[in-house]
Design a protein around this motif. Structure first.
Motif, PDB file in Angstrom:
ATOM      1  N   GLY A 155      -9.266  -6.935   0.850  1.00 27.96           N
ATOM      2  CA  GLY A 155      -8.559  -5.930   1.645  1.00 27.96           C
ATOM      3  C   GLY A 155      -7.072  -6.218   1.732  1.00 27.96           C
ATOM      4  O   GLY A 155      -6.241  -5.291   1.682  1.00 27.96           O
ATOM      5  N   PHE A 156      -6.709  -7.496   1.854  1.00 28.58           N
ATOM      6  CA  PHE A 156      -5.284  -7.863   1.874  1.00 28.58           C
ATOM      7  C   PHE A 156      -4.614  -7.543   0.545  1.00 28.58           C
ATOM      8  O   PHE A 156      -3.481  -7.048   0.512  1.00 28.58           O
ATOM      9  CB  PHE A 156      -5.128  -9.356   2.193  1.00 28.58           C
ATOM     10  N   ALA A 157      -5.290  -7.867  -0.559  1.00 27.00           N
ATOM     11  CA  ALA A 157      -4.711  -7.588  -1.870  1.00 27.00           C
ATOM     12  C   ALA A 157      -4.431  -6.092  -2.029  1.00 27.00           C
ATOM     13  O   ALA A 157      -3.362  -5.683  -2.497  1.00 27.00           O
ATOM     14  CB  ALA A 157      -5.646  -8.080  -2.976  1.00 27.00           C
ATOM     15  N   LEU A 158      -5.390  -5.269  -1.623  1.00 26.51           N
ATOM     16  CA  LEU A 158      -5.217  -3.821  -1.720  1.00 26.51           C
ATOM     17  C   LEU A 158      -4.097  -3.341  -0.811  1.00 26.51           C
ATOM     18  O   LEU A 158      -3.205  -2.584  -1.234  1.00 26.51           O
ATOM     19  CB  LEU A 158      -6.531  -3.126  -1.352  1.00 26.51           C
ATOM     20  N   ALA A 159      -4.108  -3.771   0.449  1.00 26.43           N
ATOM     21  CA  ALA A 159      -3.130  -3.280   1.426  1.00 26.43           C
ATOM     22  C   ALA A 159      -1.708  -3.688   1.061  1.00 26.43           C
ATOM     23  O   ALA A 159      -0.765  -2.889   1.151  1.00 26.43           O
ATOM     24  CB  ALA A 159      -3.488  -3.790   2.815  1.00 26.43           C
ATOM     25  N   ASN A 160      -1.520  -4.940   0.638  1.00 24.28           N
ATOM     26  CA  ASN A 160      -0.173  -5.385   0.290  1.00 24.28           C
ATOM     27  C   ASN A 160       0.340  -4.712  -0.978  1.00 24.28           C
ATOM     28  O   ASN A 160       1.541  -4.442  -1.110  1.00 24.28           O
ATOM     29  CB  ASN A 160      -0.148  -6.907   0.136  1.00 24.28           C
ATOM     30  N   THR A 161      -0.572  -4.431  -1.920  1.00 21.54           N
ATOM     31  CA  THR A 161      -0.155  -3.721  -3.130  1.00 21.54           C
ATOM     32  C   THR A 161       0.316  -2.302  -2.799  1.00 21.54           C
ATOM     33  O   THR A 161       1.366  -1.853  -3.268  1.00 21.54           O
ATOM     34  CB  THR A 161      -1.308  -3.662  -4.142  1.00 21.54           C
ATOM     35  N   VAL A 162      -0.457  -1.598  -1.988  1.00 22.45           N
ATOM     36  CA  VAL A 162      -0.070  -0.244  -1.599  1.00 22.45           C
ATOM     37  C   VAL A 162       1.245  -0.268  -0.821  1.00 22.45           C
ATOM     38  O   VAL A 162       2.125   0.576  -1.039  1.00 22.45           O
ATOM     39  CB  VAL A 162      -1.185   0.426  -0.770  1.00 22.45           C
ATOM     40  N   THR A 163       1.404  -1.228   0.078  1.00 24.07           N
ATOM     41  CA  THR A 163       2.660  -1.344   0.828  1.00 24.07           C
ATOM     42  C   THR A 163       3.840  -1.543  -0.112  1.00 24.07           C
ATOM     43  O   THR A 163       4.912  -0.954   0.072  1.00 24.07           O
ATOM     44  CB  THR A 163       2.583  -2.522   1.822  1.00 24.07           C
ATOM     45  N   ALA A 164       3.643  -2.365  -1.145  1.00 22.63           N
ATOM     46  CA  ALA A 164       4.734  -2.676  -2.070  1.00 22.63           C
ATOM     47  C   ALA A 164       5.161  -1.476  -2.905  1.00 22.63           C
ATOM     48  O   ALA A 164       6.346  -1.338  -3.220  1.00 22.63           O
ATOM     49  CB  ALA A 164       4.321  -3.824  -2.986  1.00 22.63           C
ATOM     50  N   VAL A 165       4.226  -0.608  -3.265  1.00 27.31           N
ATOM     51  CA  VAL A 165       4.565   0.494  -4.183  1.00 27.31           C
ATOM     52  C   VAL A 165       4.802   1.821  -3.460  1.00 27.31           C
ATOM     53  O   VAL A 165       5.340   2.758  -4.051  1.00 27.31           O
ATOM     54  CB  VAL A 165       3.463   0.687  -5.249  1.00 27.31           C
ATOM     55  N   SER A 166       4.436   1.901  -2.194  1.00 29.24           N
ATOM     56  CA  SER A 166       4.539   3.173  -1.487  1.00 29.24           C
ATOM     57  C   SER A 166       5.980   3.521  -1.134  1.00 29.24           C
ATOM     58  O   SER A 166       6.756   2.668  -0.689  1.00 29.24           O
ATOM     59  CB  SER A 166       3.713   3.119  -0.195  1.00 29.24           C
ATOM     60  N   SER A 167       6.309   4.789  -1.331  1.00 28.23           N
ATOM     61  CA  SER A 167       7.598   5.313  -0.871  1.00 28.23           C
ATOM     62  C   SER A 167       7.405   6.331   0.245  1.00 28.23           C
ATOM     63  O   SER A 167       8.367   6.969   0.680  1.00 28.23           O
ATOM     64  CB  SER A 167       8.340   5.977  -2.038  1.00 28.23           C
ATOM     65  N   VAL A 168       6.160   6.467   0.700  1.00 28.20           N
ATOM     66  CA  VAL A 168       5.811   7.429   1.747  1.00 28.20           C
ATOM     67  C   VAL A 168       5.469   6.653   3.013  1.00 28.20           C
ATOM     68  O   VAL A 168       4.562   5.808   3.004  1.00 28.20           O
ATOM     69  CB  VAL A 168       4.617   8.315   1.317  1.00 28.20           C
ATOM     70  N   TYR A 169       6.181   6.927   4.082  1.00 31.05           N
ATOM     71  CA  TYR A 169       6.005   6.180   5.331  1.00 31.05           C
ATOM     72  C   TYR A 169       4.563   6.235   5.821  1.00 31.05           C
ATOM     73  O   TYR A 169       3.989   5.205   6.219  1.00 31.05           O
ATOM     74  CB  TYR A 169       6.959   6.738   6.389  1.00 31.05           C
ATOM     75  N   GLU A 170       3.958   7.416   5.798  1.00 30.04           N
ATOM     76  CA  GLU A 170       2.594   7.561   6.310  1.00 30.04           C
ATOM     77  C   GLU A 170       1.598   6.721   5.511  1.00 30.04           C
ATOM     78  O   GLU A 170       0.691   6.103   6.075  1.00 30.04           O
ATOM     79  CB  GLU A 170       2.183   9.037   6.289  1.00 30.04           C
TER      80      GLU A 170
END
Length: 430
Positions: free
Chosen positions: A104-119
């Motif tokens: 879950g951490f691997a997924l969440a941190n990856t999405v945080t790193a690539v996301s440009s959408v605040y939501e």
């Protein structure tokens, strides 16, 4: 810092070596270091945005107070889901559950790193908080079960060493990395470390069965035990005070004209925190109440310096040292105090403490954001001082149950007991 500890029966732990050979006298150090790395990732993921707020805010196109809610939503994810999910997964094999949480951490941190959408970033941070709840629910108990009975305290101390490492090195290193290569690289580096850890856990960490239905802690009954409620109150208010300033430290320092020194100031704070953890570990059995009062006073003095004398750069560094000295040992003090007060219900008391810890972190992010938008960052130190006044009063009042001057430890036990491990979080930790 998160939720209920794994309360599997003691019989599931490694055998006591009294009747065994030399190999039973040893700790599985490689496996315990894997747990310490999991603790490090959990603690650092929670607090990493604190040093990266300005750049994250600019990239996501929202205010810094809104970006500060990435810390809040993480804590909310843990506080809302940890106990229910822990109950729902109580029967899972421990290794499977740990692998799931770290995935879950691997997924969440990856999405945080690539996301440009605040939501989307906020959703990813919520998922990271949920993963933290699952991880903290089993890490301490997992470490206990790896060790023979007489070494279980030492095993927990090794596993929880990830907290001060994240505090003293992880957040400053993440801030430096973010300033150098961008905040997204800092989060991606967490993903890479987590993937390495998943392989490490799969190869080196032993498996254990889950819990039976009759072994889960009773929460509400624990509140009626003398001493538990004062410790929980102090936890809630002290962590709230700390988080109001820490979650927005990059913004606060930028407003002082010290934005380029955020990483260095956090490193100073972390080094002082490490010293505090060592002092508390050495003195906690004899000076529990004094250390707790002293910690609150040091943080209050640091806040007063920031409120009144922050135009002098050297004094900002002095405040960082005092803040670290006051705060570093607080997780250890509160975890020990609630465990002693809870007695036979210590596991339930610990579960309530870590849940309130995350509620306070969420509250600190929200209150700090409101203060930033309405009164400006200069209001943060004053808020800390005001909140610490009732903390000191309650610690002094609860001298018979909750915060005794000396822990109820027999002399023979005191000689062989390891230094208490810091509580999970932290913001812990920090």
């Amino acid at each position: 810092m998160s939720t209920a500890p794994d309360t599997a029966p003691a019989a599931a732990a490694a055998p006591d070596p009294k009747g065994g050979g030399e190999e039973q006298q040893k700790l599985p150090l490689f496996a315990l270091l894997a747990l310490a790395t999991a603790v490090f990732i959990t603690s650092l993921t929670e607090t990493l945005p604190a040093g990266l707020l300005p750049s994250m805010s600019q990239d996501l196109g929202v205010s810094q107070s809104a970006t500060g809610q990435t810390v809040t939503v993480y804590a909310i994810g843990t506080a809302l889901t940890a106990i229910p999910l822990t109950a729902a997964t109580a029967g899972w094999r421990r290794k499977k559950l740990l692998l799931t949480a770290m995935g879950g951490f691997a997924l969440a941190n990856t999405v945080t790193a690539v996301s440009s959408v605040y939501e989307l970033t906020m959703v990813a941070r919520f998922v990271a908080g949920v993963a933290a709840g699952l991880a903290w629910a089993l890490l301490a108990g997992y470490a206990r079960r790896m060790a023979p009975v007489h070494l279980q305290g030492k095993a927990m101390a090794i596993a929880m060493a990830g907290i001060p490492v994240a505090l003293s090195l992880g957040v400053p290193a993440g801030t430096f990395l973010g300033d150098w290569l961008g905040w997204r690289v800092a989060f991606l580096s967490m993903t890479v470390l987590t993937v390495v850890l998943l392989v490490w856990i799969f190869v080196a960490v032993p498996d254990f069965p889950g819990q039976g239905r009759g072994e889960r802690p009773k929460m509400l009954r624990t509140l009626r035990i003398p001493g538990v409620s004062p410790v929980l109150f102090v936890t809630l208010v002290f962590v709230l005070a700390h988080t109001i300033l820490y979650a927005y430290i990059a913004t606060y320092l930028k407003d002082l004209g010290l934005g380029g020194s955020t990483g260095l100031i956090l490193l100073v704070f972390g080094a002082a925190s490490m010293a505090s953890i060592w002092i508390v570990g050495a003195q906690i059995n004899r000076r529990l109440r004094g250390l707790t009062v002293g910690g609150a006073l040091l943080v209050a003095v640091a806040s007063l310096i920031l409120a009144l004398l922050s135009d002098t750069t050297a004094l900002v560094y002095v405040a960082a040292v005092l803040w670290g000295l006051g705060w570093g040992g607080v997780p250890t003090l509160l975890q020990t105090a609630v465990g002693d007060a809870g007695g036979p219900s210590a596991d339930s008391a610990q579960a309530m403490l870590v849940t309130l810890w995350n509620v306070a972190m969420a509250g600190g992010g929200i209150v700090g954001g409101i203060l930033l938008d309405t009164l400006g960052s200069e209001s943060f130190p004053w808020a800390v001082v005001l909140l610490l006044l009732p903390v000191i009063a309650v610690v002094l009042y609860a001298r018979h149950a909750g915060f005794p001057a000396q822990r109820p430890v027999a002399p023979a036990e005191e000689e062989k007991a390891p230094a208490p491990a810091p509580a999970a979080g932290a913001d812990a930790t920090v």
